[in-house]
Design an enzyme around this catalytic site. Sequence first.
Site, PDB file in Angstrom:
ATOM      1  N   MET A  20      -2.581   5.744   1.859  1.00  0.00           N
ATOM      2  CA  MET A  20      -3.805   6.310   1.269  1.00  0.00           C
ATOM      3  C   MET A  20      -3.808   6.031  -0.228  1.00  0.00           C
ATOM      4  SD  MET A  20      -4.042   9.946   3.351  1.00  0.00           S
ATOM      5  CE  MET A  20      -2.260  10.244   3.353  1.00  0.00           C
ATOM      6  N   MET A  21      -4.854   5.333  -0.675  1.00  0.00           N
ATOM      7  CA  MET A  21      -4.957   4.961  -2.081  1.00  0.00           C
ATOM      8  C   MET A  21      -4.981   6.202  -2.967  1.00  0.00           C
ATOM      9  SD  MET A  21      -4.825   1.721  -2.245  1.00  0.00           S
ATOM     10  CE  MET A  21      -5.309   1.443  -3.955  1.00  0.00           C
ATOM     11  N   GLN A  72       2.060  -1.678   2.714  1.00  0.00           N
ATOM     12  CA  GLN A  72       0.809  -2.233   3.221  1.00  0.00           C
ATOM     13  C   GLN A  72       0.249  -3.231   2.217  1.00  0.00           C
ATOM     14  OE1 GLN A  72      -3.173  -0.203   3.448  1.00  0.00           O
ATOM     15  NE2 GLN A  72      -2.873  -0.488   5.655  1.00  0.00           N
ATOM     16  N   CYS A 102      -9.753  -1.127   5.584  1.00  0.00           N
ATOM     17  CA  CYS A 102     -10.376  -0.482   4.429  1.00  0.00           C
ATOM     18  C   CYS A 102     -11.804  -0.998   4.231  1.00  0.00           C
ATOM     19  CB  CYS A 102      -9.551  -0.717   3.169  1.00  0.00           C
ATOM     20  SG  CYS A 102     -10.242   0.103   1.709  1.00  0.00           S
ATOM     21  N   GLY A 216      -8.823  11.201  12.338  1.00  0.00           N
ATOM     22  CA  GLY A 216      -9.234  12.525  12.781  1.00  0.00           C
ATOM     23  C   GLY A 216      -8.155  13.392  13.392  1.00  0.00           C
TER      24      GLY A 216
END
Length: 337
Positions: A20-21, A72, A102, A216
């Site tokens: 996650m950036m 990644q 992304c 989710g």
Amino acid sequence: MPTPPTPQIGQSSRLSVAPMMDWTDRHCRAFHRVLSQEALLYTEMVTAPALVRGGALHLLRFDLSEHPVAVQLGGSDPVELAAATRLCVEAGYAEVNLNVGCPSDRVQSGSFGAILMENPGLVAECVLAMRAAAGDVPVTVKCRIGVDDQDVENTLPEFLSRIVAAGCERVTIHARKAWLQGLSPKENRDIPPLNYDLVREMKMLFSHLDISVNGGIGSLDEALGFINGGLDGTMIGRAAYHEPYTILAEVDQRVFGKDRPVISRHDAALAMVPHIEAHLAEGGKLGQVTRHMLGLFTGQPGARTWRRTLSEGAAQPGAGVEVLHAALAHVMPQTTS
């Protein structure tokens, strides 16, 4: 100094924390590793051009205590991705993952990320080149089920067939389409409907491919449901960041079957003190570490005061570990004399 041997991933991908950036930096990973010794952790996405053309090798910095940890990569040029892969392997990562999921405009403008779902042939070329450069280190892909108006029942199997033939050893599928036009990256995480059934169908179709599901998943029970239902693993993103203890503290026992005590929230906070002290000694700021710890006491008495004390204290000039201890005092069990 020789590079330490790269550890084997093993079964760690049964439960992983998503790249996650701006979130899964080395300080975040150090904290998550305190909570779980077994879960697979990922870096933020690092672009191949930044490494190969920009020489930004500092982006690959991590501590061996973070293992098992994967990097990644973002990119779409097979030669450049191969060169970046070699740098990642030399740095000691246990896996190299290609971002094909992304949806941000910045990533699209670089012709990588989710837009690559439209070009499975190019993705296969990238995987083949990365695989040749990776040696014994696994090359994996994180993708969406598709983009825009694709007929995912047909395009996703074709995509998987191409990357498997190129040497992809594991795929993590975010069970939503990405809409490249009309939705922001944030909206792309919530608005397109989840299609877990399609991911399950892919596992039936590609029975020998290691497939993890992403998107989710908000609890450890949900994650176990997917694993017990036939998928090889689950990847959890925002829930693991915002409620790290709830998601990760029992992972080793419940997902990996390890016979070790579950660390307490308080001990997890104290276990970060050496990392914080080392970071401060290097000239770093307290908030660069503690911002990832704000959710540690979510749902517990004193959680709001913990967050406020940690946030406000870390913003003060010269803030040190005394801020952590002060925040912890608001959630420590009270003793009576």
